[in-house]
Each structure stands twice: as C-alpha cells, then as structure tokens.
Motif scaffolding. Structure first.
Motif, PDB file in Angstrom:
ATOM      1  N   MET A 193      -6.960  81.566  49.730  1.00  0.00           N
ATOM      2  CA  MET A 193      -6.176  82.071  50.856  1.00  0.00           C
ATOM      3  C   MET A 193      -5.023  82.913  50.306  1.00  0.00           C
ATOM      4  O   MET A 193      -4.260  82.442  49.480  1.00  0.00           O
ATOM      5  N   ALA A 194      -4.910  84.139  50.754  1.00  0.00           N
ATOM      6  CA  ALA A 194      -3.848  85.007  50.244  1.00  0.00           C
ATOM      7  C   ALA A 194      -2.754  85.140  51.293  1.00  0.00           C
ATOM      8  O   ALA A 194      -3.026  85.313  52.477  1.00  0.00           O
ATOM      9  N   SER A 195      -1.492  85.028  50.862  1.00  0.00           N
ATOM     10  CA  SER A 195      -0.390  85.256  51.798  1.00  0.00           C
ATOM     11  C   SER A 195       0.030  86.708  51.660  1.00  0.00           C
ATOM     12  O   SER A 195      -0.273  87.357  50.677  1.00  0.00           O
ATOM     13  N   SER A 196       0.811  87.185  52.644  1.00  0.00           N
ATOM     14  CA  SER A 196       1.219  88.588  52.571  1.00  0.00           C
ATOM     15  C   SER A 196       2.171  88.791  51.398  1.00  0.00           C
ATOM     16  O   SER A 196       2.898  87.885  51.010  1.00  0.00           O
ATOM     17  N   PRO A 197       2.151  89.980  50.800  1.00  0.00           N
ATOM     18  CA  PRO A 197       2.926  90.233  49.585  1.00  0.00           C
ATOM     19  C   PRO A 197       4.427  90.069  49.795  1.00  0.00           C
ATOM     20  O   PRO A 197       4.929  90.271  50.903  1.00  0.00           O
ATOM     21  N   VAL A 198       5.110  89.674  48.729  1.00  0.00           N
ATOM     22  CA  VAL A 198       6.575  89.569  48.763  1.00  0.00           C
ATOM     23  C   VAL A 198       7.153  90.368  47.602  1.00  0.00           C
ATOM     24  O   VAL A 198       6.428  90.774  46.706  1.00  0.00           O
ATOM     25  N   ASP A 199       8.474  90.558  47.675  1.00  0.00           N
ATOM     26  CA  ASP A 199       9.141  91.240  46.570  1.00  0.00           C
ATOM     27  C   ASP A 199       9.263  90.319  45.360  1.00  0.00           C
ATOM     28  O   ASP A 199       8.921  90.677  44.253  1.00  0.00           O
ATOM     29  N   VAL A 200       9.782  89.113  45.616  1.00  0.00           N
ATOM     30  CA  VAL A 200      10.068  88.194  44.512  1.00  0.00           C
ATOM     31  C   VAL A 200       9.404  86.851  44.775  1.00  0.00           C
ATOM     32  O   VAL A 200       9.546  86.299  45.876  1.00  0.00           O
ATOM     33  N   CYS A 201       8.695  86.335  43.814  1.00  0.00           N
ATOM     34  CA  CYS A 201       8.188  84.969  43.937  1.00  0.00           C
ATOM     35  C   CYS A 201       8.957  84.088  42.969  1.00  0.00           C
ATOM     36  O   CYS A 201       9.055  84.380  41.782  1.00  0.00           O
ATOM     37  N   VAL A 202       9.548  83.007  43.503  1.00  0.00           N
ATOM     38  CA  VAL A 202      10.305  82.058  42.689  1.00  0.00           C
ATOM     39  C   VAL A 202       9.460  80.796  42.548  1.00  0.00           C
ATOM     40  O   VAL A 202       9.027  80.227  43.552  1.00  0.00           O
ATOM     41  N   VAL A 203       9.216  80.373  41.325  1.00  0.00           N
ATOM     42  CA  VAL A 203       8.468  79.136  41.113  1.00  0.00           C
ATOM     43  C   VAL A 203       9.434  78.047  40.676  1.00  0.00           C
ATOM     44  O   VAL A 203      10.122  78.188  39.659  1.00  0.00           O
ATOM     45  N   GLY A 204       9.490  76.964  41.468  1.00  0.00           N
ATOM     46  CA  GLY A 204      10.419  75.871  41.191  1.00  0.00           C
ATOM     47  C   GLY A 204      11.579  75.939  42.166  1.00  0.00           C
ATOM     48  O   GLY A 204      12.245  76.970  42.270  1.00  0.00           O
ATOM     49  N   ALA A 205      11.791  74.864  42.908  1.00  0.00           N
ATOM     50  CA  ALA A 205      12.878  74.852  43.891  1.00  0.00           C
ATOM     51  C   ALA A 205      13.929  73.811  43.527  1.00  0.00           C
ATOM     52  O   ALA A 205      14.457  73.107  44.372  1.00  0.00           O
ATOM     53  N   GLY A 206      14.195  73.681  42.215  1.00  0.00           N
ATOM     54  CA  GLY A 206      15.322  72.864  41.766  1.00  0.00           C
ATOM     55  C   GLY A 206      16.588  73.687  41.877  1.00  0.00           C
ATOM     56  O   GLY A 206      16.587  74.749  42.513  1.00  0.00           O
ATOM     57  N   PRO A 207      17.674  73.216  41.270  1.00  0.00           N
ATOM     58  CA  PRO A 207      18.929  73.971  41.354  1.00  0.00           C
ATOM     59  C   PRO A 207      18.760  75.437  40.953  1.00  0.00           C
ATOM     60  O   PRO A 207      19.298  76.324  41.621  1.00  0.00           O
ATOM     61  N   ALA A 208      18.007  75.720  39.897  1.00  0.00           N
ATOM     62  CA  ALA A 208      17.870  77.105  39.439  1.00  0.00           C
ATOM     63  C   ALA A 208      17.065  77.940  40.438  1.00  0.00           C
ATOM     64  O   ALA A 208      17.487  79.022  40.851  1.00  0.00           O
TER      65      ALA A 208
END
Ligand code: FAD
Ligand code: FAD
Lengths: 493, 405
Positions: free
Chosen positions: A1-16
């Motif tokens: 399943m593909a989501s619509s494109p984004v500018d930035v993908c962030v992996v990890g939703a900890g403090p950083a």
C-alpha cells in the motif's frame, strides 16, 4: 500500500524524531512520522494508553513533551504531518527520492515516498554477559523501565539495580516510587566521577542534569535505597528463576576486590551498561560511521545533522548516546535542515536559514548541542564498562543466547579457527546470527574477540543488518499476509 | 596489522613481519577463501611448504557471503560435471578425515521439482544424460513428493531426487581446511595484499610483491575468487573474472521441516545462462541451526552492495510457491555476495605458461564451495608435477587468449 508522497519522512518518534517532524512542518513541509510503537514519545516519553499525564511522576521534561504533542496534534489535524504508529520500517530504498517501506503490525506493507529523510531510531540497552544472566528475572535496566512506564508493571518486589551510568538512578527511583524494594544500586564507577576535572565545566553548564541528580537523592533517601559506588554484580543465581545475586566491590581499575563478594536475595535484577545506537537503517543507506567514546558505533554527521548520504539526516542517540535533551536539539536542527534540503539544487547549495528568526534559533541550538555533547562525552569518560565482567565469565557462560554460543566456543574459534574480528566470530560460531541479530551480544562479542585474538576492539561488522526488522515472507512476496491465515500446526512439530 | 596464524595449537606471537613466512615457501596461495583453503590443504598434505596470504582476515570474500551446496544435480554433462563428481567424492573423504560435524557436512540430497508436465519432461531428459555420466538420479512422481518433502505445495508435477548432493557450512569448511593445512605445516598470513610479482631473467616467477614486502617463491596460486581478474593482471598473467551478484534470505529458526535442498527446474537454466539481467529461482534448504536459506538471485551489476527489494520479493514469492507454509515465517536476515564468473562460466584452473610459476584457481561462479575440493586436488597435483585425475584442458587460462587472437 503506497501513501501519497511527502517532503520529509521522519523515522522514530522519540524526542529526536518528534522534534524533527514538528520543525520540518513548521518550516512548511509535508511530513510523515513513522514509529514502531503504539504512541509517539520513544523510549524517553514511553507511556501507557492512559496518557502521559497519568504517569507524570515518572517523566522528566514533561512540559516539553506536552508542547511537542500539542504541535504534533495541530499538524496532524491540518494533514501536514501524517503520523504512522505501529509501523516498523524494514528497509529504505534510495533513488531520486526515498521509498520508506514499513510493516503494519506484520500484516501488510506500507510505503512512503519522500524527498528527504530524518532518521531518529534511538538506542537499545547495552548488555554484557554474566553467569546466570539468562535466568528469568534478570532484566535490562531499560527493559525494567519500559515495563514500568508503558504497562505499570514492576519487575519484582526485591530488585537489585546494577551497571553504570546515571540512567540507573532513574530506573531505581521509578521502581522505588512504585513500591518495589530496591535492595541497592551498584554503580561500577564512582557515581560522581563526572564531577572531576574538566568534565565539571560541562556539568555545571548543564545544570538541568544536576537538579535531576538532586531529585534522585531525595527519592533514594525517602525509600532507603542504598547507592554503592565502585561495586558491581558478578553473578545471578537461581534454578528456574533468579533468587539471588552476588555483588562485589571494584578496584580503581575495575577489577573485583578479592573477598568482597556478597550474596543478596532478590527476585529481580535490572542491569544497564549504557546504550547501543540502533544503526541498521542509516548503515543500509551507506552512511559513514565511527566508534564513539563509549565504544558504540555511531553515524557521523555534520553541522546540520547531515550524514554522508545526501538527503539523509540523522538525529538522537544514533549519532552518539547523549540523552533526551541532546536528542531534541539534534532533532530540531535535522528537521530544519531536511526541510531546507527538499527544495534546493543539491549540487551547489549550502544550508541557509530562511529568516532572521530561524537563524537566531539555529545558532542557539548549535551552541546548546555543543554543551550537551561535551556533557555526554564527560559521562562516557566517567562511566566506562569495567573489565571485571570479562574476568567473571565461566567457560560455559553464554555470550549469544539466541544461538547458545558460549565463552569457550569463542575462545576456541580464536585459538583454533583463526577468528580475528567480530564478523568472523559471527560466521564461524553463529554468535549474533539468531533472532536478535547481534543486538544483544554484539558488544560483548567484539570485546571477547579482541581479548582472545589479541586484536583491537572494533564493534563494526555486526551492525550491518539489511533487514532492519524481521519480515514475514508472505508480506515480502505479496505486500500483505495471505487472506486465509496459513496453517501453523507445523510450528509444534 | 598483518596477522600470522602459526601451526595449530596456538598462535605464535612476534611473527608479524615478512620474516614470519618461511624463508622461501614452495608455494604461496593468494586468497584465504574456500578455494585457497582447499589448495593449501592438499598442497601441504602433498609435502610442500605452503604460505597462504590474504589481504583481509580469512573468509573475507564470497566464501563468507554465499551458501554451501555441493551439487551435481544442477550441472549438465561436460567438464564442470566431471569436476563436480570428483569434488563430491573428495568432500566425502574430507568429511571422514576431518570430522563431518566440524563443518556441518550433510549428505542431504537434492530434490529438483517441476511445476508443469513439460518442465518435468525436460527434467527427466537431463537426469538421463547425467545418469550416463555417473550421477545417481531417482525420478519422483507427484504422489511421492510428500514422502520426500511433506510441506511442498500439493500441485507440483513431480521431480528428481539426487542423493549425491551435499551441503557444508562454507565458512567453517574453509576455516577447517586452513586449520588442516596449518597442521601440515602451512602458514596463514592475513592482512597481506598482493601488489605484483617479480620475475627472473628467464621470465619465471621469483617473488611475490606485497604491501609488507616481497616474499621469494617459485610458485603462486591465484585463489582470489571474484578479484582473480585484478590479481592475475598484477601477476602479469591476466584472466577475465567478473562479479555476479546474488542475494540470500535467511528465516527465523524453525523445527526441521525441509529435509533436502529443494529447487525448481528453472534453476538449472539460470545457472547456465549468460543473461545480463536479473534471474531468480529460489533454492530452499534447511540448515543445522534450524534457519532456512532461500537463495539465490543472479545479476550483473558490478560490486553494488545495496539491497534490492524486487530481488527479495521474487525470492520470497518463489519460496512460498514451493513451500506455502513459509508465508507466515519471517526472514530475519538478508545478505549478498558476488560470484566470480568467467565469460564461459567455467573456472580457471592450472598453470599459466605466460608466467612460469603462476597457477590459477578462480572463477568458480556459483559453485566455488562445491568445486573447491577438486580444484585443490588438481592444483596440488600440478604443483607436484603429477598427472591430473580428470581432463583439465577446458579450464586452461589460455582459452581466453586464444579466443581473443
Ligand atoms: C529501553 C530504554 C528506556 C529508557 N528510559 C529512559 C528514561 O526513563 N529516562 C531517560 O532519561 N532516558 C531513558 N532512556 C534513554 C533515552 O531513550 C534517550 O535519551 C532518548 O529517548 C533518545 O531519544 P531518541 O529520539 O534518539 O530515541 P528514542 O526515544 O529511543 O526513539 C526512537 C524511536 O524510533 C523508533 N524506531 C526505531 N527503529 C525503528 C524502525 N525500524 N521502524 C519504526 N520505528 C523505529 C522506536 O520505536 C522509538 O520510538 C531509555 C532508553 C532505552 C533504550
Ligand atoms: C549468494 C551466493 C550463493 C552461493 N551459493 C553457493 C553454493 O551453494 N555452492 C557453491 O559451491 N558456491 C556457491 N556460491 C559461490 C561461492 O561462494 C564462490 O564461488 C566461492 O566462495 C569462491 O571462493 P574463492 O575462495 O574462490 O573466493 P573468495 O572466498 O572470494 O576468496 C578470495 C580471497 O582473496 C582475497 N584477495 C583478493 N584480492 C587479494 C589480493 N590482492 N591480495 C591478497 N588477497 C586478496 C580476498 O580477501 C578473499 O578472501 C555462492 C555465491 C553467492 C554470492
């Protein structure tokens, strides 16, 4: 399943990662924030479904989390940030843009197409083997903390906390506050080692940490928790589960003081020897790495948290273990920089903040990063893993628990088969080839091979894991698990 | 820092200079992979003084990045099959001498299956001609497949069982043969990169040039696998060897469910093919440790190490086609390696008359583990001036020169 494109993908939703996502969105970009966990917050702000409010006492920097959460909620509402929780990224492909491939709860695959990446995958507990460490009831310090924060579960009624580093204080305090009897905190180094010499300056500048320490002192006094500097755990005992631990004092050089061993009855042990950054995603993208002061392999980043791979920004523990405050600072810089990267001609451009305000903010962030990194370096110097663990090992102590590789097996491989580095040890003994893929035993393997083969310590060679997480073959083959669940009766065979 | 592994029984310290090499060994073997290890073991057993050098640690190359099948089943009649049959016999002997468990030698047998009746027919045709060359084969009809492999997909047309196919753990096999060589007096020096060769006035090899100094010797064996082309050029006797990338998927540990090495009939066609592009045909096998290996793709993309998702997807699709129960099993690891191939898909084995003293043992493509024993045996015979056990002209290093002329 593909989501619509984004500018930035962030992996990890900890403090950083959280900070990076909010910063990139603030700079006007569309963002996907992907995390394996059920809720954002990472290891630091790990919390139960009841919300972080319910566990307020366990969380520092609570206000910061609230601010970020509010920012996140606003952008999620406008659709500028797409939050994908319970999504484990198993690989990232790099072409003109990036394709981030994530597994939703092992059921199907979702891909996110992005122009730039911020990787903030954090770290996991560093462990070293000790006789009895495979007994049920022996936890990592982070594991004990996570059970408490996420599920409100105490690992035991009489808990011994051991290892090194200020994190032990936080774990012990949390356990004591929630009603466990903490029978002692055994810190292998002198707890206040970081107050010595030049480190002092960094600590004073980092006053926040000191007040945290004072807070723990209060908690320990209230709950009668004894703090034993220059002492450590040397063995865990029990037949089916842990019943006791042997502790001992250490010399200045980190060796056990003969005759100082003492046995203590416990029903759980939490041991922490610092953290190991989680590097599979950046390493698979070809980022350059180096070995940090604490012996961990880390991603090399530049002034703007950019890695050696264009378009890949890395923040948080993956660039060097340094705590949540540093992770936030790095995340914010990375978020801005990734936002900027999206729309420039990559050949010629160098990074420029877009406004006066952004410029002032970034210059403050960079100063703060310098201070926090100095503090982290001081911490690493003050909290080395003492060599005592190597001397306590028995020939049959397991180094790799998944594949049941003993100390003796590693020694023979070095003496007899010509093992000279950690990678060869893996190929010839199977250490690090099982479920954990060397995440648990990698550090110990590198130390033991260096000792047995008389070569230098080098943790690299075990961190290359092209699959960042296990992938069911059916999902890999067809993008989703079979509609009719497979017959799994064979698993009992 | 160069390392010396002395004779078995402990490392010898202080031998870290070129002086650590016996003054002028009879032969220097370049490459401590599977092929170099087999050459070292057979040459040392033949009484030669042997030094093995490698620029990395041992098993730094393809031997540590492939699988360990020792196959006769995938070879069409011809020189490679003869080499494979000799190797099959030698591996069985090595197992008896060195303890089969020490490198996980398993006579597990291969099962080649066909999806369609047409496919099955060509499979049987191949088995018949292989049989004429001494390969043992057994036709298996659709009803009997479950007796061999209970978890195979129920809709396959049938297959052929090859009882001679073996399996080893290749890294352990190489390390064990190097240990065997050391027990017979050989020295293994890691961290030594070969940079060139010095010849005497007659054009004969006189010394090997390395990053740590020259090693005087009259014979060298180029056993550098995928880097064999580069090293042969440095020796002044170039042979063409190129990389062919392959990926392998490794599953979580499972109970022993897959007994043979199982693959689909198209695999044989892929092995022999010269296509540029991607070819995959899953080979599924269980290992001693319970993991299942799913290999392997074939692509010519140079030394590109990046993970290719389409390749993994195809391997997974083919493996789950053969064994549907694998759909719910997780892959926990993937790795890639680079097979050393020559334009005609045959290895280069033997003396190179262009520089007397230079021998090649490289270019084994996807069969270097299997073919290493026979290669080592042939090289030791050549070094000792003995008659080879099988015809070797097809493996001559001069075949490329003649082609070009
Ligand atoms: C178990 C544990 C408990 C800790 N508890 C405390 C504590 O109580 N107090 C304290 O001061 N410090 C604690 N620390 C240290 C603290 O984690 C760090 O200082 C801080 O959280 C670092 O922030 P980060 O954003 O770099 O990483 P993290 O907070 O670790 O966040 C990383 C996030 O990335 C996600 N992630 C990683 N890989 C993938 C992937 N492939 N796909 C999708 N998502 C992925 C993880 O799920 C995680 O949510 C703990 C560390 C650990 C390992
Ligand atoms: C995915 C995959 C699956 C495979 N499966 C099988 C299988 O099932 N069965 C099978 O038989 N084969 C298989 N193969 C093929 C097999 O792995 C190779 O043919 C075999 O490993 C080649 O061994 P080698 O000793 O010739 O080369 P290598 O193992 O590559 O060793 C060459 C050595 O030379 C050294 N070297 C290079 N240059 C220099 C220099 N200048 N100076 C000093 N040293 C140097 C390198 O460091 C290296 O250690 C597979 C290969 C791949 C990639």
């Amino acid at each position: 399943m593909a989501s619509s494109p984004v500018d930035v993908c962030v992996v990890g939703a900890g403090p950083a990662g959280l900070t990076a996502a909010v910063a990139a969105a603030t700079a006007g970009r569309t963002v996907a924030l992907v995390d394996a966990g059920a809720r954002p917050g990472g290891q630091f702000w790990r919390h139960s479904p009841a919300g972080i409010e319910a566990d307020r006492a366990l969380h520092h920097d609570f206000v910061k989390y609230r601010q970020l959460e509010t920012g996140l909620a606003r952008f999620v509402q406008t659709g500028q940030i797409r939050l994908l929780t319970r999504h484990q990224v198993w690989t990232i492909e790099r072409g003109a843009r990036f394709t981030v491939r994530a597994l939703k709860a092992g059921e199907y695959e979702r891909t996110v197409d992005a122009a730039a990446l911020v990787l903030a995958p954090g770290a996991y507990d560093r462990q070293v083997p000790l006789p009895g460490w495979e007994l049920p009831g022996v936890y990592t310090a982070g594991g004990a903390q996570a059970l408490l924060k996420e599920h409100g579960v105490l690992v035991g009624a009489r808990v011994l906390v051991a290892g090194t580093g200020p994190f032990l204080l936080s774990v012990a305090a949390g356990l004591a506050q929630r009603g466990a009897r903490v029978v002692g905190v055994y810190e292998a180094n002198t707890g206040l080692g970081w107050l010595h010499h030049r480190s002092l300056r960094a600590v004073v500048r980092n006053f926040g940490k000191l007040s945290e320490g004072i807070h723990y002192a209060g908690t320990f006094a209230r709950h009668r928790v004894w703090y034993h500097p220059r002492s450590t755990i040397v063995a865990a005992h029990g037949d089916t589960e842990v019943r006791a631990a042997t502790v001992a004092r250490l010399t200045r050089h980190g060796a056990v003081v003969p005759g100082s061993e003492r046995r203590i009855e416990v029903d759980a042990i939490a041991v922490g020897w610092g953290f190991t950054p989680q590097l599979e995603l950046p390493v698979a993208l070809g980022t350059r790495t180096e070995v940090d002061a604490d012996g961990s392999e880390i991603v090399l980043v530049g002034d703007w948290q950019q890695s050696s791979t264009p378009g890949v920004f890395v923040a948080g523990e993956a660039t060097g273990v340094g705590g949540a405050a540093l992770a936030r600072v790095e995340g914010e810089i990375a978020g801005y920089a990734a936002a900027w990267y999206v729309n420039v001609d990559h050949e010629s451009a160098s990074f420029h903040p877009r406004s006066r305000r952004a410029e002032r903010r970034l210059s403050w962030l960079r100063k703060r990063r310098l201070t926090l990194r100095a503090f982290a370096a001081a911490m690493h110097r003050a909290h080395p893993v003492p060599p005592s663990w190597l001397d306590q090992l028995q020939p049959d102590t397991l180094v790799c628990r998944c594949e049941e590789v003993s100390v003796e097996r590693l020694r023979t491989a070095a003496d007899d088969l010509g093992v000279t580095d950690a990678r060869l040890a893996k190929l010839l003994t199977r250490t690090g080839m099982g479920w954990c893929q060397g995440r648990v035993c990698g550090y110990a393997t590198a130390c033991l091979v260096a000792r047995f083969a008389g070569t230098g310590y080098d943790p690299r060679g075990l961190t290359e894991r092209p699959l960042a997480v296990p992938v069911p073959l059916g999902v890999l083959a067809h993008g989703a698990a079979p509609a009719v669940p497979a017959d799994e009766s064979w698993r009992g065979e | 820092m160069p390392e010396v592994l002395g004779p078995v029984g402990g490392r010898q310290s202080g031998e870290r200079t070129v002086r650590g090499v016996s003054a002028s060994p009879d032969v220097v073997i370049i490459g401590a992979g599977m092929v170099g290890a087999a050459c070292a073991s057979y040459a040392a057993r033949a009484g030669l003084t042997v030094t093995v050098v490698d620029r990395g640690p041992i098993v730094a190359g393809s031997t540590g990045a492939g699988e360990g099948n020792i196959l006769v089943s995938d070879k069409e009649p011809g020189p490679e099959l003869e080499l494979a049959l000799l190797s099959q016999r030698l591996w069985t002997e090595l197992g008896e001498e060195l303890d089969p468990a020490s490198f996980e030698l398993e006579p597990k047998g291969g099962l080649v299956v066909a999806e369609t009746l047409d496919g099955l027919r060509s499979l049987y045709d191949l088995a018949i001609v292989q049989g004429a060359r001494g390969v043992r084969t057994m036709a298996v009809d659709a009803e009997s497949l479950p007796h061999y492999e209970p978890h195979l997909a129920p809709d396959l047309a049938g297959g052929v069982h090859y009882p001679q196919d073996l399996q080893v753990q290749p890294m352990l096999a190489a390390a064990c043969l190097l240990r065997d060589a050391r027990a017979h007096g050989a020295q293994v020096r890691t961290g030594v990169e070969v940079t060139g060769a010095r010849r005497d006035s007659n054009g004969r090899l006189a010394a090997l040039l390395t990053n740590v100094g020259p090693i005087p010797t009259e014979s060298v064996v180029n056993a550098t696998g995928t880097w064999g082309g580069e090293v042969s050029a440095r020796l002044g006797a170039p042979v063409p060897v190129l990389p062919r990338r392959g990926f392998v998927l490794v599953t979580e540990p499972l109970p022993r469910l897959i007994r043979h090495k199982v693959y689909a009939a198209e695999y044989v066609a892929n092995v022999a093919s010269s296509e540029e592009g991607l070819e995959t045909s899953a080979v599924v096998e269980g290992t001693d440790s319970g993991t299942v290996l799913i290999g392997a793709s074939r692509e010519r993309v140079g030394f590109d190490r990046t993970l290719s998702v389409p390749v993994l997807q195809r391997l997974a699709a083919q493996a789950t086609r053969l064994f549907p129960m694998l759909a719910s099993v997780s892959a926990i690891r993937a790795y890639r390696g680079f097979r050393p191939y020559c334009p005609d898909h045959l290895p280069v084995i033997g003396a190179d008359p262009r520089v007397p003293g230079v021998y090649h043992a490289c270019g084994h493509e996807g069969a270097g583990i299997g073919l290493s024993a026979a290669t080592g045996h042939l090289i030791a015979a050549a070094l000792a001036g003995k008659e080879p056990e099988i015809a070797v002209s097809a493996f001559s290093p001069l075949r490329f020169v003649e082609e070009a002329a």
